[in-house]
Write a protein that holds these residues in place. Structure first.
Motif, PDB file in Angstrom:
ATOM      1  N   PHE A 110      -7.501   2.580  12.980  1.00 46.64           N
ATOM      2  CA  PHE A 110      -7.123   1.993  11.702  1.00 46.64           C
ATOM      3  C   PHE A 110      -6.066   2.902  11.082  1.00 46.64           C
ATOM      4  O   PHE A 110      -6.370   4.047  10.721  1.00 46.64           O
ATOM      5  N   VAL A 111      -4.858   2.400  10.975  1.00 44.65           N
ATOM      6  CA  VAL A 111      -3.754   3.190  10.432  1.00 44.65           C
ATOM      7  C   VAL A 111      -3.536   2.831   8.975  1.00 44.65           C
ATOM      8  O   VAL A 111      -3.258   1.676   8.642  1.00 44.65           O
ATOM      9  N   SER A 112      -3.684   3.826   8.113  1.00 41.51           N
ATOM     10  CA  SER A 112      -3.446   3.613   6.681  1.00 41.51           C
ATOM     11  C   SER A 112      -1.955   3.736   6.417  1.00 41.51           C
ATOM     12  O   SER A 112      -1.386   4.826   6.457  1.00 41.51           O
ATOM     13  N   ILE A 153      -4.083  -0.869  17.536  1.00 41.00           N
ATOM     14  CA  ILE A 153      -3.785  -0.503  16.155  1.00 41.00           C
ATOM     15  C   ILE A 153      -4.096  -1.640  15.185  1.00 41.00           C
ATOM     16  O   ILE A 153      -3.695  -2.781  15.395  1.00 41.00           O
ATOM     17  N   THR A 154      -4.807  -1.324  14.116  1.00 46.84           N
ATOM     18  CA  THR A 154      -4.999  -2.225  12.986  1.00 46.84           C
ATOM     19  C   THR A 154      -4.477  -1.519  11.744  1.00 46.84           C
ATOM     20  O   THR A 154      -4.827  -0.366  11.501  1.00 46.84           O
ATOM     21  N   ILE A 155      -3.624  -2.194  10.999  1.00 45.95           N
ATOM     22  CA  ILE A 155      -3.056  -1.593   9.793  1.00 45.95           C
ATOM     23  C   ILE A 155      -3.967  -1.868   8.601  1.00 45.95           C
ATOM     24  O   ILE A 155      -4.428  -2.989   8.392  1.00 45.95           O
ATOM     25  N   ARG A 156      -4.220  -0.832   7.820  1.00 46.95           N
ATOM     26  CA  ARG A 156      -4.931  -0.977   6.554  1.00 46.95           C
ATOM     27  C   ARG A 156      -3.937  -0.669   5.451  1.00 46.95           C
ATOM     28  O   ARG A 156      -3.584   0.490   5.220  1.00 46.95           O
ATOM     29  N   CYS A 157      -3.469  -1.700   4.791  1.00 46.78           N
ATOM     30  CA  CYS A 157      -2.382  -1.586   3.823  1.00 46.78           C
ATOM     31  C   CYS A 157      -2.921  -1.652   2.390  1.00 46.78           C
ATOM     32  O   CYS A 157      -3.522  -2.648   1.989  1.00 46.78           O
ATOM     33  N   THR A 158      -2.713  -0.581   1.631  1.00 50.38           N
ATOM     34  CA  THR A 158      -3.100  -0.570   0.232  1.00 50.38           C
ATOM     35  C   THR A 158      -2.005  -1.247  -0.597  1.00 50.38           C
ATOM     36  O   THR A 158      -0.834  -0.907  -0.475  1.00 50.38           O
ATOM     37  N   ARG A 165       4.365  -8.072  -4.232  1.00 48.12           N
ATOM     38  CA  ARG A 165       5.290  -9.156  -3.899  1.00 48.12           C
ATOM     39  C   ARG A 165       6.067  -8.896  -2.613  1.00 48.12           C
ATOM     40  O   ARG A 165       7.022  -9.610  -2.298  1.00 48.12           O
ATOM     41  N   ARG A 166       5.629  -7.907  -1.850  1.00 51.53           N
ATOM     42  CA  ARG A 166       6.321  -7.561  -0.600  1.00 51.53           C
ATOM     43  C   ARG A 166       5.439  -7.766   0.630  1.00 51.53           C
ATOM     44  O   ARG A 166       5.728  -7.232   1.697  1.00 51.53           O
ATOM     45  N   LEU A 167       4.371  -8.537   0.496  1.00 54.34           N
ATOM     46  CA  LEU A 167       3.436  -8.701   1.615  1.00 54.34           C
ATOM     47  C   LEU A 167       4.104  -9.322   2.833  1.00 54.34           C
ATOM     48  O   LEU A 167       3.840  -8.921   3.976  1.00 54.34           O
ATOM     49  N   CYS A 168       4.955 -10.319   2.624  1.00 56.34           N
ATOM     50  CA  CYS A 168       5.645 -10.961   3.757  1.00 56.34           C
ATOM     51  C   CYS A 168       6.551  -9.956   4.465  1.00 56.34           C
ATOM     52  O   CYS A 168       6.583  -9.883   5.699  1.00 56.34           O
ATOM     53  N   GLU A 169       7.286  -9.195   3.684  1.00 50.82           N
ATOM     54  CA  GLU A 169       8.175  -8.174   4.242  1.00 50.82           C
ATOM     55  C   GLU A 169       7.389  -7.123   5.022  1.00 50.82           C
ATOM     56  O   GLU A 169       7.787  -6.704   6.122  1.00 50.82           O
ATOM     57  N   ILE A 170       6.268  -6.704   4.454  1.00 53.49           N
ATOM     58  CA  ILE A 170       5.419  -5.697   5.103  1.00 53.49           C
ATOM     59  C   ILE A 170       4.889  -6.230   6.430  1.00 53.49           C
ATOM     60  O   ILE A 170       4.871  -5.516   7.448  1.00 53.49           O
ATOM     61  N   THR A 171       4.480  -7.486   6.457  1.00 54.23           N
ATOM     62  CA  THR A 171       3.964  -8.094   7.684  1.00 54.23           C
ATOM     63  C   THR A 171       5.048  -8.165   8.749  1.00 54.23           C
ATOM     64  O   THR A 171       4.804  -7.854   9.927  1.00 54.23           O
ATOM     65  N   PHE A 177       6.443  -3.790  15.711  1.00 55.96           N
ATOM     66  CA  PHE A 177       5.816  -2.770  16.538  1.00 55.96           C
ATOM     67  C   PHE A 177       4.618  -3.329  17.308  1.00 55.96           C
ATOM     68  O   PHE A 177       3.782  -2.574  17.811  1.00 55.96           O
ATOM     69  N   GLY A 178       4.529  -4.649  17.385  1.00 61.61           N
ATOM     70  CA  GLY A 178       3.456  -5.275  18.144  1.00 61.61           C
ATOM     71  C   GLY A 178       2.126  -5.328  17.413  1.00 61.61           C
ATOM     72  O   GLY A 178       1.100  -5.667  18.015  1.00 61.61           O
ATOM     73  N   ILE A 179       2.117  -5.011  16.126  1.00 61.25           N
ATOM     74  CA  ILE A 179       0.874  -5.036  15.345  1.00 61.25           C
ATOM     75  C   ILE A 179       0.439  -6.482  15.139  1.00 61.25           C
ATOM     76  O   ILE A 179       1.230  -7.341  14.759  1.00 61.25           O
ATOM     77  N   ARG A 180      -0.846  -6.742  15.369  1.00 59.88           N
ATOM     78  CA  ARG A 180      -1.367  -8.102  15.256  1.00 59.88           C
ATOM     79  C   ARG A 180      -2.482  -8.248  14.225  1.00 59.88           C
ATOM     80  O   ARG A 180      -2.971  -9.352  14.007  1.00 59.88           O
ATOM     81  N   LYS A 181      -2.897  -7.137  13.601  1.00 56.90           N
ATOM     82  CA  LYS A 181      -3.954  -7.209  12.593  1.00 56.90           C
ATOM     83  C   LYS A 181      -3.581  -6.328  11.398  1.00 56.90           C
ATOM     84  O   LYS A 181      -3.285  -5.140  11.571  1.00 56.90           O
TER      85      LYS A 181
END
Length: 350
Positions: A110-112, A153-158, A165-171, A177-181
């Motif tokens: 889990f990557v913060s 890898i699973t991203i844990r985004c605070t 308002r940047r959730l789409c950009e963050i995703t 990088f191949g992140i799927r969760k």
């Protein structure tokens, strides 16, 4: 929990890492903890257990201890004929080669991280000036992607009001990088989070739903705690706080909560159940039972008429129930509004 030390100074760290006295969990005590859970697992039908290298700080600052514990896990798996799920929660600001090594050795990481380098450097800056946590993490994720290990890898985004308002950009950023969760979690009120910018519930719901469509097009799954319809919490608990959690803090304190870690805090004392030392494990069973009773979803009156109670279970006790306050008297919160709105949307999408 291997250490309270951290090379970052995240503006909303629930553990206040770097602001408290630095403590490291000894390898001896950590190995004892692993032996205990492996032995207990051998007495179950599944014969499986989980070791989570968590932090009241950053676990990768203890590479020697991690290597020693992974070796010990292998020994215990063989001895007890069990299988271990090896997890680490980390800021993952490590050299590329080390990042790949961890991805190969662990079941899940889990990557913060909160998004592109500009967000990382603003809210998760290096403790020592002059470096970029965002750039270091980006190189680590790129290396893991190159080794075809991004599924680990699973991203844990605070999420704060500055990034909601940047959730789409963050995703989109993490998907390269191949992140799927990705878990999107509103900023905590614990630790340094007390002074941070809280999100607006209506804005977050709007942006999360918009992001869901973008994520689907990218093959990414996004999550918000307590809204996953496939994970009903029929026992009435949002986590393993009823007693299945066995968190060993750097000073040997045993707790049922991974976030109640700040030394001297009322919250840490509220969820302490014992100690683990060279002399052995001591657990106060009466405290385990007391905590289990007080944190059950049925103890919060507002939850008893809520249609989310079997998926949410009252949410995180550490974040939503202040020590000394009767859970039954807690009203609905902004977090409840988010949970209800996103759960309703998930039901409508079925």
């Amino acid at each position: 929990m291997l250490t309270s030390a951290c090379q970052l100074r995240c503006s909303y760290c629930y553990a206040e890492a770097g602001d408290t006295k630095t403590q490291h969990l000894s390898s001896e005590i950590a190995r004892k903890a692993i032996t205990i859970v492996a032995r207990n697992a051998s007495q179950t039908e599944q014969r499986q257990f989980t070791v989570h290298l968590h932090g009241a700080g950053e676990p990768t600052l203890m590479p020697g201890t991690i290597a020693s514990l992974l070796d010990h896990i292998s020994v215990e798996e063989t001895h007890w004929s069990t299988i271990c799920r090896k997890i680490m929660s980390s800021n993952f600001c490590v050299p590329p080669q080390q990042a790949v090594s961890y991805a190969r050795s662990l079941t899940q990481i889990f990557v913060s991280s909160d998004g592109p380098p500009d967000i990382a450097d603003a809210f998760r800056p290096m403790a020592k000036k002059g470096g970029s946590s965002g750039a270091i993490l980006e190189n680590a994720l790129a290396a893991v992607y190159g080794a075809q290990l991004s599924d680990k890898i699973t991203i844990r985004c605070t999420v704060s009001s500055a990034t909601q308002r940047r959730l789409c950009e963050i995703t989109r950023y993490f998907s390269q990088f191949g992140i799927r969760k990705i878990y999107f979690v509103p900023v905590s009120s614990l630790g340094r989070g007390q002074d941070s910018l809280a999100i607006a519930a209506d804005v977050f719901v709007e942006e999360f739903r918009k992001c869901g469509r973008v994520a689907e097009s990218l093959g990414v799954s996004i999550y918000y705690p307590g809204t996953d319809l496939s994970r009903a919490r029929l026992d009435g608990y949002a986590c393993g706080i009823k007693g299945s959690n066995f968190a060993v803090l750097p000073d040997g304190t045993v707790s049922v909560c991974y976030e109640a870690v700040v030394p001297g805090s009322e919250l840490r004392e509220a969820y302490r159940i014992g100690t683990l030392s060279s002399e052995g494990l001591r657990v106060d069973e009466s405290r385990v039972q007391q905590i289990a009773h007080s944190t059950h979803v049925s103890q919060r009156a507002a939850c008893n008429t809520c249609f989310c109670r079997l998926t949410c279970a009252g949410q995180c006790a550490a974040r939503n129930v202040a020590p000394g306050i009767n859970k039954r008297d807690l009203p609905m919160t902004d977090a409840c509004d988010i949970t209800r709105a996103l759960t309703q949307a998930a039901i409508e999408d079925l």
